[in-house]
Design a protein around this motif. Structure first.
Motif, PDB file in Angstrom:
ATOM      1  N   UNK A 157      17.230 -41.841 -45.794  1.00 29.70           N
ATOM      2  CA  UNK A 157      17.551 -40.813 -46.776  1.00 29.70           C
ATOM      3  C   UNK A 157      16.298 -40.514 -47.578  1.00 29.70           C
ATOM      4  N   UNK A 158      15.845 -39.273 -47.478  1.00 32.14           N
ATOM      5  CA  UNK A 158      14.658 -38.839 -48.209  1.00 32.14           C
ATOM      6  C   UNK A 158      15.056 -38.534 -49.648  1.00 32.14           C
ATOM      7  N   UNK A 159      14.368 -39.109 -50.633  1.00 33.39           N
ATOM      8  CA  UNK A 159      14.741 -38.845 -52.029  1.00 33.39           C
ATOM      9  C   UNK A 159      14.487 -37.398 -52.417  1.00 33.39           C
ATOM     10  N   UNK A 160      14.957 -37.027 -53.566  1.00 34.55           N
ATOM     11  CA  UNK A 160      14.779 -35.661 -54.046  1.00 34.55           C
ATOM     12  C   UNK A 160      13.302 -35.283 -54.063  1.00 34.55           C
ATOM     13  N   UNK A 161      13.085 -33.993 -53.940  1.00 38.11           N
ATOM     14  CA  UNK A 161      11.723 -33.502 -53.763  1.00 38.11           C
ATOM     15  C   UNK A 161      10.806 -33.948 -54.899  1.00 38.11           C
ATOM     16  N   UNK A 162       9.641 -34.429 -54.475  1.00 41.46           N
ATOM     17  CA  UNK A 162       8.583 -34.719 -55.435  1.00 41.46           C
ATOM     18  C   UNK A 162       7.286 -34.064 -54.969  1.00 41.46           C
ATOM     19  N   UNK A 163       6.755 -34.514 -53.821  1.00 40.07           N
ATOM     20  CA  UNK A 163       5.619 -33.846 -53.188  1.00 40.07           C
ATOM     21  C   UNK A 163       6.068 -33.390 -51.810  1.00 40.07           C
ATOM     22  N   UNK A 164       5.952 -32.117 -51.523  1.00 39.21           N
ATOM     23  CA  UNK A 164       6.368 -31.600 -50.225  1.00 39.21           C
ATOM     24  C   UNK A 164       5.228 -30.794 -49.607  1.00 39.21           C
ATOM     25  N   UNK A 165       5.259 -30.721 -48.271  1.00 37.40           N
ATOM     26  CA  UNK A 165       4.290 -29.938 -47.519  1.00 37.40           C
ATOM     27  C   UNK A 165       5.064 -28.945 -46.668  1.00 37.40           C
ATOM     28  N   UNK A 166       4.721 -27.678 -46.774  1.00 33.08           N
ATOM     29  CA  UNK A 166       5.366 -26.634 -45.965  1.00 33.08           C
ATOM     30  C   UNK A 166       4.297 -25.802 -45.260  1.00 33.08           C
ATOM     31  N   UNK A 167       4.556 -25.493 -43.980  1.00 33.32           N
ATOM     32  CA  UNK A 167       5.622 -26.006 -43.126  1.00 33.32           C
ATOM     33  C   UNK A 167       5.304 -27.432 -42.678  1.00 33.32           C
ATOM     34  N   UNK A 168       6.291 -28.177 -42.177  1.00 29.12           N
ATOM     35  CA  UNK A 168       6.015 -29.549 -41.731  1.00 29.12           C
ATOM     36  C   UNK A 168       5.231 -29.609 -40.428  1.00 29.12           C
ATOM     37  N   UNK A 169       5.249 -28.516 -39.647  1.00 27.32           N
ATOM     38  CA  UNK A 169       4.515 -28.428 -38.386  1.00 27.32           C
ATOM     39  C   UNK A 169       3.985 -27.011 -38.246  1.00 27.32           C
ATOM     40  N   UNK A 170       2.871 -26.879 -37.515  1.00 28.38           N
ATOM     41  CA  UNK A 170       2.326 -25.550 -37.234  1.00 28.38           C
ATOM     42  C   UNK A 170       2.253 -25.337 -35.732  1.00 28.38           C
ATOM     43  N   UNK A 171       2.655 -24.137 -35.279  1.00 25.89           N
ATOM     44  CA  UNK A 171       2.592 -23.765 -33.869  1.00 25.89           C
ATOM     45  C   UNK A 171       1.716 -22.525 -33.736  1.00 25.89           C
ATOM     46  N   UNK A 172       0.719 -22.582 -32.850  1.00 22.38           N
ATOM     47  CA  UNK A 172      -0.132 -21.432 -32.565  1.00 22.38           C
ATOM     48  C   UNK A 172      -0.054 -21.117 -31.073  1.00 22.38           C
ATOM     49  N   UNK A 173       0.171 -19.855 -30.742  1.00 18.94           N
ATOM     50  CA  UNK A 173       0.148 -19.384 -29.365  1.00 18.94           C
ATOM     51  C   UNK A 173      -1.020 -18.406 -29.245  1.00 18.94           C
ATOM     52  N   UNK A 174      -2.138 -18.922 -28.791  1.00 16.15           N
ATOM     53  CA  UNK A 174      -3.358 -18.125 -28.721  1.00 16.15           C
ATOM     54  C   UNK A 174      -3.465 -17.502 -27.333  1.00 16.15           C
ATOM     55  N   UNK A 175      -2.943 -16.286 -27.205  1.00 15.02           N
ATOM     56  CA  UNK A 175      -2.939 -15.585 -25.924  1.00 15.02           C
ATOM     57  C   UNK A 175      -3.922 -14.420 -25.903  1.00 15.02           C
ATOM     58  N   UNK A 176      -4.777 -14.337 -26.917  1.00 15.61           N
ATOM     59  CA  UNK A 176      -5.808 -13.305 -26.949  1.00 15.61           C
ATOM     60  C   UNK A 176      -7.090 -13.965 -27.445  1.00 15.61           C
ATOM     61  N   UNK A 177      -8.095 -13.164 -27.689  1.00 12.03           N
ATOM     62  CA  UNK A 177      -9.352 -13.695 -28.203  1.00 12.03           C
ATOM     63  C   UNK A 177      -9.522 -13.384 -29.690  1.00 12.03           C
ATOM     64  N   UNK A 178      -8.440 -12.998 -30.334  1.00 19.65           N
ATOM     65  CA  UNK A 178      -8.483 -12.744 -31.774  1.00 19.65           C
ATOM     66  C   UNK A 178      -8.113 -14.018 -32.526  1.00 19.65           C
ATOM     67  N   UNK A 179      -8.861 -14.398 -33.553  1.00 24.21           N
ATOM     68  CA  UNK A 179      -8.524 -15.594 -34.337  1.00 24.21           C
ATOM     69  C   UNK A 179      -7.146 -15.458 -34.978  1.00 24.21           C
ATOM     70  N   UNK A 180      -6.455 -16.581 -35.101  1.00 20.75           N
ATOM     71  CA  UNK A 180      -5.142 -16.636 -35.733  1.00 20.75           C
ATOM     72  C   UNK A 180      -5.248 -17.444 -37.022  1.00 20.75           C
ATOM     73  N   UNK A 181      -4.459 -17.074 -38.006  1.00 19.70           N
ATOM     74  CA  UNK A 181      -4.458 -17.804 -39.275  1.00 19.70           C
ATOM     75  C   UNK A 181      -3.037 -18.087 -39.719  1.00 19.70           C
ATOM     76  N   UNK A 182      -2.885 -19.175 -40.444  1.00 17.82           N
ATOM     77  CA  UNK A 182      -1.625 -19.527 -41.079  1.00 17.82           C
ATOM     78  C   UNK A 182      -1.962 -20.317 -42.340  1.00 17.82           C
ATOM     79  N   UNK A 183      -0.940 -20.902 -42.961  1.00 18.89           N
ATOM     80  CA  UNK A 183      -1.184 -21.589 -44.229  1.00 18.89           C
ATOM     81  C   UNK A 183      -0.299 -22.822 -44.340  1.00 18.89           C
ATOM     82  N   UNK A 184      -0.887 -23.880 -44.856  1.00 14.26           N
ATOM     83  CA  UNK A 184      -0.169 -25.093 -45.268  1.00 14.26           C
ATOM     84  C   UNK A 184      -0.207 -25.138 -46.788  1.00 14.26           C
ATOM     85  N   UNK A 185       0.914 -25.528 -47.376  1.00 16.69           N
ATOM     86  CA  UNK A 185       0.965 -25.573 -48.848  1.00 16.69           C
ATOM     87  C   UNK A 185       1.470 -26.946 -49.287  1.00 16.69           C
ATOM     88  N   UNK A 186       0.700 -27.606 -50.144  1.00 24.55           N
ATOM     89  CA  UNK A 186       1.065 -28.905 -50.714  1.00 24.55           C
ATOM     90  C   UNK A 186       1.548 -28.656 -52.143  1.00 24.55           C
TER      91      UNK A 186
END
Length: 293
Positions: A157-186
């Protein structure tokens, strides 16, 4: 003195007893008929003691940690031993969530009869939704003749939120030659002054940039930009973003990054190979996908 009244009383008592006996006998008739119709008492189902036990024996197949402390990382060990007379080889540890990242002790995969082993799974509490959680790990192995699968489970059982990271996982599908970006937030909901001091990528194809911390009335949040290069190797690979903070309860947070590179060619059903660049003209290029908890 006549005996007639006494004899009448005796006859009345006898008639009452005979009537009572008749009622009892009538009630027992169905049971007597059933017993007469049954040739013998049915035998119970025999137990098959000839079925062999699985080659691997685990110290525990289910673990319940109940409510865990508000710490950054929880390790759950599973130990086992080879109780068969044949060597076995671990083929795969298949978790219900890729974030668990199960790892065999010493990366050892082969075990002779009587030998012992262990693997661990890790739960980053900052990436999990508060409340009860259930995880499983399928252990796939072979004894050279048969492939076996044992499923292990653990709850917490995970206690109530204190420090969280979103998203918990990142998925990238690089099917071109253009750079992809996303964000992790603590995000820190405790009202403390947590600072992200470093973010490290385990692959050269992913770069990171820590942005300035954002402060609100009841929390602070630090965004981290995640960029994927335009050219990455074909196929899939799994890496991690390691986030280091100055908080003693959450010194290190790891976020899995799943990266899919474009194939060199796409095989059509007709058997004709077409270069990936041609296929991209027919299919729009997807952007980074983020998976929630």
């Amino acid at each position: 003195m006549t005996l007639e009244p006494f004899m009448d009383e005796q006859r009345k008592t006898l008639r009452n007893r005979l009537a009572a006996a008749s009622l009892v006998l009538a009630g027992l008739c169905p049971l007597l008929f059933a017993c007469a119709a049954t040739p013998r008492i049915p035998l119970g189902r025999s137990l098959d003691g000839s079925k062999p036990l699985p080659p691997l024996a685990f110290r525990q197949y289910a673990v319940n940690l109940r409510e865990i402390p508000a710490t950054g990382r929880i390790a759950v060990p599973f130990s086992f031993w080879n109780r068969s007379n044949q060597p076995i080889e671990i083929l795969k540890l298949d978790p219900s969530c890729g974030c668990l990242a199960p790892k065999l002790l010493g990366d050892r995969k082969s075990y002779i009869p009587g030998s012992q082993g262990m693997f661990e799974v890790h739960v980053e509490t900052a990436r999990e939704t508060p409340g009860p959680q259930l995880y499983t790990v399928d252990v796939n192995y072979t004894d050279g003749q048969t492939t076996h699968t044992d499923q292990l489970t653990f709850r917490l059982t995970v206690p109530e939120r204190n420090v969280i990271v979103t998203p918990p996982e990142l998925y990238f599908y690089q099917l071109s030659e253009k750079p992809l970006t996303s964000e992790i937030r603590v995000t820190d909901h405790r009202g403390k002054n947590l600072n992200v001091v470093e973010a490290i990528s385990m692959t050269p194809y992913v770069s990171l940039e820590i942005k300035p911390k954002e402060q609100s009335a009841d929390s602070s949040s630090t965004p981290i930009t995640v960029s994927v290069a335009g050219r990455v190797p074909a196929g899939s690979q799994t890496s991690y973003v390691t986030i280091r903070t100055d908080d003693p309860d959450f010194p290190v947070i790891k976020v899995p990054v799943f990266l899919q590179g474009k194939p060199n060619a796409i095989q059509l059903t007709s058997g004709t190979a077409v270069e990936s660049t041609n296929a991209e003209q027919r299919n729009p290029t997807p952007t980074a996908a983020e998976k929630g908890p």
